[in-house]
Every structure is written in C-alpha cells, then in structure tokens.
Motif scaffolding. Sequence first.
Motif, PDB file in Angstrom:
ATOM      1  N   ALA A 182      -4.705  -1.091   6.053  1.00  0.00           N
ATOM      2  CA  ALA A 182      -4.683   0.094   6.405  1.00  0.00           C
ATOM      3  C   ALA A 182      -4.447   0.252   7.998  1.00  0.00           C
ATOM      4  CB  ALA A 182      -5.564   1.328   5.985  1.00  0.00           C
ATOM      5  N   CYS A 278       1.330   5.574   2.280  1.00  0.00           N
ATOM      6  CA  CYS A 278       1.665   4.629   1.141  1.00  0.00           C
ATOM      7  C   CYS A 278       2.692   3.494   1.610  1.00  0.00           C
ATOM      8  CB  CYS A 278       2.265   5.558   0.002  1.00  0.00           C
ATOM      9  SG  CYS A 278       1.427   6.850  -0.708  1.00  0.00           S
ATOM     10  N   TYR A 285      -2.719   4.389  -0.325  1.00  0.00           N
ATOM     11  CA  TYR A 285      -3.886   3.995   0.431  1.00  0.00           C
ATOM     12  C   TYR A 285      -4.854   5.388   0.212  1.00  0.00           C
ATOM     13  CZ  TYR A 285      -2.077   0.163   2.652  1.00  0.00           C
ATOM     14  OH  TYR A 285      -1.169  -1.188   3.040  1.00  0.00           O
TER      15      TYR A 285
END
Length: 748
Positions: A182, A278, A285
């Motif tokens: 992320a 995403c 995520y």
Amino acid sequence: MDNLMHYLKFTLACFFVLVSQWAYALDPDKLLPPEQAFKVSAVATADGNVKVSWLIADGYYLYRKKISFSSKTDSVIIEQADLPAGEMKKDPNFGDMQIYRHAAESLLTLKRPVTALTFSLLIKHQGCSDLGLCYPPQQTLLQIDLPAIKTPQSSGSFNPLDQLSKGLNLGLQLFSDKLLPAEEAFQFFASVKDGQTLNLQWRIADGYYLYREKFELQLSATTDTQLLSYEIPHGIAKYDEAFGDVELLYNNLSIDVPLARSKVTEQNITLIAKFQGCAERGVCYPPMQQSVTLLLPAISTAAISDTAGPAKKTDSEQDLIVASLQQDSFFLTLLSFLGFGLLLAFTPCVFPMIPILSGIIVGQGKDITHRKAFFLSLSFVLASAITYTLFGVLAALFGSNLQATFQAPWVIYLFSGIFVALSLSMFGFYNFELPKSLQSRLHNASDHHRDGSFIGAALMGIFSSLIVGPCVAAPLAAALMYIGQTGDVILGGSALFVMGFGMGIPLLIIGASAGSLLPKAGHWLNASKSVFGVIMLAVAVWMLERVIAPEVTMLFWAMLCIIPAIYLRVLDPLPEVDSGWHKLWKGFGVILFAYGLFILLGLSAGSSNPLLPLKGLSPGLSSSQQETPIKFKRVVSLSELNQQLQIASAQGKWVMLDFYADWCISCKEMEAYTLSNPEVKQALSGFVILQADVTANNEQEKALLKAYNLIGPPAILFFNPEQQEQSAARVIGYQKADEFLQHLSQFN
C-alpha cells in the motif's frame, strides 16, 4: 398561473437570447485557453500500449465523437481505441451527443515492434464551455517512450515439469510480485507551503487508483490550528459494486489545505490522512491511515485577523442578493427586485427624473388629461427600464459600465444645453413644434399620437436612464454579478427590468394624478410652466456639476435662486390691497433670495457645497472640529495600486480603496456626508486611504474596475496587510455615516 409563468419566461428569453449569445461570442476573456480547459497527457502501459488521459476544467466538456487518434510513427499502428460511454447532452449544434466532464481516459491497443521506441501520437479533440462558446478542433502531438515487449523464449523440446514450474511461478507473481504494498502503490507526501497552507500529494502507481469519496483529513490534539475547507480534484466517474457511484483518481494528486491559526508563534502539528484505493485487476486495499508531523512557521498578527475577520461578516450585501437570485423562485425574485426599485426611486441618482417627466407633462398644456399623462409616464418608464436592462446585461457580460460612456464632458454639455432649451420654451421664448407636413401625417395615422409626445417621452426616458442615473447600488451590482457568473440573462435581465420599472412607479403615480394635481388652463398654467422651467434649469446645473469647477456650480445655483426670486417680486413692496396668495409667493421668494445670498457668501468663503453653503464659517469651531473632506492618495493604474499595497504591507496597515467618479452622485454623497464625518475619519485613522478616480473611463481605469470585477462606482474595497482584498467587506453604493461606522467595526 403556470402557463403565465412559462409565457413570461419564453418572452424574456426571446428578448435576451440574441444579446447573450452575441455578447459571449465576443467576450473570450472569461474563457480558459483550450490547453488549460482540456489538459491531455499520455503514458505507456506495462504491456507496451498507451493510456491517454484528459483533465477537464469545471464548467467545460469534451465531445466523445470528436476525439480521434492517429499514429505519426510508421512502424506503429493503432488497432483499437477504447473510449468509455459519456454523459448524454442535447447539443444545439450537433444534436444528441455523449460528452465527458472532469476527466476522461482512453486505452490505445497498438501493433508495434517488440523493441523500445519513441511513438509520435497525434490527438484531436473538441470541447465547449458551459457559457455557450465552443472551441475549434484542437490537435496535440505527444512523444511517448514505449518500452520493449518481453516475449517468451521457446526451447527445442517440450518439458512438462518445466511448463508446470513456469505456471506456478506465474501464479505466485500474480498474487505477490505484481501487487504492490500500500505504501508503494499510494505514496503520501505532506509539506508546509506557507504559514497558513499545507500541500498534500499522492503518487499513485500505474494500474492503481484512489477513491475520491474516501479522503478524510484531521489534526491530532490541537486547538490552536484548524483545517479550513479544501477541494479535492474530480476523477473518472464509475459505478462500484461495493461503494456505488464513485470517482477514481489516477497518477498524481495534489491538494492545498488552508489553515486557521490562533497563535502567531511557530508550532508543530500532526496531520492524519485517511484514504482508500484499489488495483485495477480487482484487488482493493483496506482503508489506509498515515500521520505526519509538520512545523508551521511564525506568522503575523494581521494574518490571524484575516482568517478571523471575515467570519464576523461572511457575505457582503450584494453577495447575499446574488445568493437569493440563485435560490429563490422566479416570481419571488422579481417581487424582491420590484421592492429594490422602489427604494432606489428616491436616491440622488434617480430622483431628478421626476422633474424631467413633470416638465414633459406640463409642456402638453391645456390638452393634458389623466389618460394621456399616465401613458406619457408609462412611455417614459418603460423606455427607461428597457434601456436600464439592456445596458445592464451588456455591462455584466462585457464587464464594463456602458453607461459611463455617456458621462463624457461633451455629452453632459449637449444634454445640459437641451434642458436649458426646454426651460426657455417653458418660459414662452419659443415653442417646439414638428414640421407641418409631419404633423399632418401623424394626425392621419393616429389621433393618440398626433404630436409625437409619446415617442418624445420614450426618448427622454432612454436618455435619462443613460445620463442621469449611472451610479451602481447593491441590488444593481448583485444582478450584474449574477449575470456575469451564471450567464442567466433571463432571470438576471428580468430582475433588472423589474427593478427599473419599480424605480419608475413614482413617475407613474405623477402621471396618473396629473389631471388633478397640475393646472389645466389660464394664468395658473403659465405660472406652473415657469416653475417647471426653473426646475429644468436646475437639472441642467445638476448635470454640469460633473464636469465644471465647483466654484462655477455654486455661482449657477446662486443665480438659480436669486433671479426667480426677483421674478416673484421679492424686491417690490406689496400693494396695500393684496390677496394672501401674493403674500405666500413673496414669502417663498424671500426664502429663495436669502438662500441665494447664502450661497454667494459661502462661495466667497471657499465653500463648494450648495446644500451646506455656510459650512465651516462658524467662528466657534476649530478647523479640527469641522467636517473637512478626508484626504485620499490617488491611484490611476493597477501598478500604482500594487505599489501602494506593498508600502502599506511593509507598515503592517490595512488599506481602503474608494472607487469614485465626478459623474457619480452617490460618490459625492459618500465623500461629503460619510467620509467627512469626524467619527468615520477617526475609525479610518489606522488605514491607508486610496482613491481610484474613474471619471475619464479610460483604459487604465477600466482595467482597475475589471481587476476587481466591478461595473462602476461607488465601491469601497478593503485590503489586509498581506495585500489580500476582503471581498466580504465590500461596500457597494451609498452608506450613511452610522452604517459605515458599524461596517468598520469588524476590523477592530
């Protein structure tokens, strides 16, 4: 009722649509350049194709059908261009069209060599502004570096174990290598732009996106600093199965977040940023949160007052009226502006129309009737209101006060001469008549119009609206701002027309009652014509005040008081047997004669105000106690204004800028009665007082008005020590001293 409303709107639309379309077509200054309205870019994808993106400014749109691509590299062929479906719009030029707003993307599938190369892509597109103006087709040539395409290497023989191993490795890559962490997919950066602004950036990896709706910012454990409202750029609209209608943000994102601070010293703050995104291949995520500590530099006390000051008064008077135009119903808006017109009817910019119309009615002589007087007034008022509306709409669309064009000295001299000629005809020196042949034709055409008086009244209404009353009041400024911001000339123009008609209601009352209030024949009619002849001369002097020296104007006013008083036999003794009427008229003559002498006395002492001729002559008052005019520093251009703002900023002072013109009666009222008030001068003692004199209406003065979105004077603007104009503190139109003092209290 609904049919009436639709009919009224349709009629007004027909009246204004030509003006609006023509004006916008000739006013490109309000439009963004095409490269700013439609920012196009292109990047190579990991598989060797190309993704083209547009960022479309608010208030603009692209036609889907007008987008095309062509390769300028011989070895590259565009096999397919995927364009998403757009929003449907009924276009007056092209019919039903799909359009894109805010953002658009297209994926180009290429047939190309496997080696790396530079690809020349020509992009064509066409778009429009919501204001109604469309751009010509645009062409953009972009150079894109295409990466080499990795091809699988084949061996001479088939090995099942080797193929199974490759398949397992490919599966692991799909779920591990290609899915970024992320913090790498959505890199977050925060910095201090200045003492009152943060800059936040997200670098979004290719193949990933953030949801616009999932952003949340907050400060941790601080009461001295607060986040103010901020704007997140729009993204690509999409329907998401989990979140419904959303907007997706790609590539780089930058946001400026303003701060409200209560302490001037430097301080640390902790910002918490929450967001969610995403990967395009379908993996999203969980919500992410990042914290960052930032050091804010010290700021000036004036900067704190800037953020706190406007909260006391969030909107100026004209801003509130603009808001009501946007929110209220059509008929409620018209009713409100009718009331505004009634209130403006007795202001110095409108009141002189009453003696002008009265003189027209009296000039009809013994033939005047209730009906004819009313229709004369109606012709005058309708012509004035239509002119007021037409020039108001053009002023809003072009951004200048077209009435100011009629304040040139030669125009003032010309129409003052016309009023002098009209007054002499009232005194019986001569009569205005149409040629006999034209009178005969008009008589044969219509008994009601045989003397052309209705046309004459309408022409006087047109000239009066242009020359007598060009000052700007808050309702007028609000209507013009609304038209300029929205382009809605139907509602804005209707409001202007109704306000112009409301300003003429007292004139209609005069017309309706003329048969009973004004004499019809005999000696009284001749006397009343002489009275209105004097009034016509007063209008001429009132107009000349704008272009001649104040001392000459004072002399004219004295003559206008003394000479008629002599005609009232103020210097002759009363006969032994006389009626009460003669005594009454002589009493008025004595008052008029005395006032004329007072004006002459004031003129000899240096006074320039005929309403206060003896002001400043009292021996009991010191010069500091008298209401002397406030001292302005004149600025004639934007560069001079910016220079004065910089000097005031270095001194830590606020600035008051007064827009003034000699032909603006409300400006003179403001200067003589409000800004000369001792309490007002005391309240302004800490300000730098500037004045922009826009009497000449030249290019520099027009640029000054346009820079601050003003149609014309009177207007007073305030700037903080950071050289920022406080738009909510603007004063448009005349304000009495006590109202202006209350307005200034917000700066304490």
